[in-house]
Write a protein that holds these residues in place. Structure first.
Motif, PDB file in Angstrom:
ATOM      1  N   MET A   1      50.763 -61.315 -38.165  1.00 35.37           N
ATOM      2  CA  MET A   1      49.682 -60.371 -38.479  1.00 35.37           C
ATOM      3  C   MET A   1      49.420 -60.443 -39.981  1.00 35.37           C
ATOM      4  O   MET A   1      49.948 -60.975 -40.723  1.00 35.37           O
ATOM      5  CB  MET A   1      50.278 -58.880 -38.616  1.00 35.37           C
ATOM      6  N   GLY A  15      51.715 -55.009 -42.335  1.00 39.45           N
ATOM      7  CA  GLY A  15      51.975 -54.213 -41.382  1.00 39.45           C
ATOM      8  C   GLY A  15      50.735 -53.412 -41.126  1.00 39.45           C
ATOM      9  O   GLY A  15      49.602 -53.619 -41.267  1.00 39.45           O
ATOM     10  N   ASP A  16      51.054 -52.101 -40.665  1.00 38.00           N
ATOM     11  CA  ASP A  16      49.931 -51.077 -40.521  1.00 38.00           C
ATOM     12  C   ASP A  16      49.384 -50.836 -41.740  1.00 38.00           C
ATOM     13  O   ASP A  16      48.015 -50.147 -41.471  1.00 38.00           O
ATOM     14  CB  ASP A  16      50.538 -49.618 -39.946  1.00 38.00           C
ATOM     15  N   ASP A  17      49.769 -50.733 -42.838  1.00 39.27           N
ATOM     16  CA  ASP A  17      48.999 -50.716 -44.069  1.00 39.27           C
ATOM     17  C   ASP A  17      47.772 -51.632 -44.110  1.00 39.27           C
ATOM     18  O   ASP A  17      46.934 -51.311 -44.866  1.00 39.27           O
ATOM     19  CB  ASP A  17      50.028 -50.979 -45.523  1.00 39.27           C
ATOM     20  N   ILE A  19      45.971 -52.614 -41.666  1.00 39.65           N
ATOM     21  CA  ILE A  19      44.959 -52.031 -40.736  1.00 39.65           C
ATOM     22  C   ILE A  19      44.134 -50.855 -41.618  1.00 39.65           C
ATOM     23  O   ILE A  19      43.145 -50.764 -41.423  1.00 39.65           O
ATOM     24  CB  ILE A  19      45.548 -51.749 -39.538  1.00 39.65           C
ATOM     25  N   SER A  20      45.081 -50.105 -42.064  1.00 33.15           N
ATOM     26  CA  SER A  20      44.472 -49.018 -42.652  1.00 33.15           C
ATOM     27  C   SER A  20      43.726 -49.367 -43.790  1.00 33.15           C
ATOM     28  O   SER A  20      42.501 -48.639 -44.132  1.00 33.15           O
ATOM     29  CB  SER A  20      45.513 -47.949 -43.017  1.00 33.15           C
ATOM     30  N   GLU A  23      40.388 -51.088 -42.814  1.00 31.97           N
ATOM     31  CA  GLU A  23      39.501 -49.862 -42.251  1.00 31.97           C
ATOM     32  C   GLU A  23      38.830 -49.000 -43.254  1.00 31.97           C
ATOM     33  O   GLU A  23      37.706 -48.757 -43.259  1.00 31.97           O
ATOM     34  CB  GLU A  23      40.291 -49.116 -41.238  1.00 31.97           C
ATOM     35  N   GLU A  30      41.358 -56.983 -36.111  1.00 33.37           N
ATOM     36  CA  GLU A  30      42.084 -56.755 -34.531  1.00 33.37           C
ATOM     37  C   GLU A  30      43.020 -57.802 -34.636  1.00 33.37           C
ATOM     38  O   GLU A  30      43.049 -58.979 -35.263  1.00 33.37           O
ATOM     39  CB  GLU A  30      41.122 -57.002 -33.523  1.00 33.37           C
ATOM     40  N   HIS A  31      44.191 -57.832 -33.635  1.00 31.41           N
ATOM     41  CA  HIS A  31      44.994 -58.709 -33.472  1.00 31.41           C
ATOM     42  C   HIS A  31      45.302 -59.003 -31.886  1.00 31.41           C
ATOM     43  O   HIS A  31      45.481 -58.291 -31.290  1.00 31.41           O
ATOM     44  CB  HIS A  31      46.374 -58.495 -33.847  1.00 31.41           C
TER      45      HIS A  31
END
Length: 169
Positions: A1, A15-17, A19-20, A23, A30-31
């Motif tokens: 990622m 990680g999710d950070d 993506i946030s 955005e 996208e992965h």
């Protein structure tokens, strides 16, 4: 990622950070993964036209989906590695900050790349891409591209129009 590194602090997001944050900057991430590809399609840095078509066919559902959402009309494969003639000259050119009138959308099939992007607040950050990562830098965002230490990338490029992808320095 993918990871994000801020130029001013050398701070990383993972990680999710990632993506946030992307955005919040209006950047699509996208992965898609690359597990479906045969090893010879991933680690080959001089693919034939037929092998390039096999790579595009393997990701056709994802390409069709994002193309429908974003208006992309064409897709191709770009390969950069130590086998690329004049690689160092190309990398110097790619490191010149620029923007485009269309999205700059790339899916990393193999290798690694860095999009250095000027954020909406003027803060610069790197989006460090790994195999399986897709990024779409919106029109008019100042950015540049370079390779990571492995000095290689194979990527799918998606375009609305080839003219809209031309760099404006």
């Amino acid at each position: 990622m993918a990871k994000v590194r801020f130029h001013d602090t050398n701070e990383y997001l993972t990680g999710d950070d990632v993506i946030s944050f992307l955005e919040s900057q209006g950047i699509i991430y996208e992965h898609w993964g690359v597990d479906r590809l045969d090893e010879n399609l991933r680690n080959n840095y001089s693919p034939t036209d037929e092998e390039k078509q096999q790579i595009l066919a393997a990701f056709k559902p994802e390409i069709d989906s994002i193309s429908q959402r974003r208006g992309y009309l064409t897709a191709d494969i770009i390969v950069l590695s130590d086998q690329t003639p004049n690689l160092d000259e190309l990398l110097v050119k790619f490191k010149n900050e620029h923007h485009h009138t269309d999205d700059e959308c790339r899916f990393c099939v193999d290798g690694h790349g860095i999009f250095a992007i000027k954020g909406q607040d003027g803060r610069y950050f790197d989006a460090e891409l790994e195999p399986g990562d897709l990024i779409s830098v919106p029109p008019n965002y100042r950015h540049y591209f370079t390779l990571m230490d492995d000095r290689k990338i194979k990527a799918i490029r998606l375009f609305v129009t080839p003219a809209g992808w031309e760099a404006i320095y």
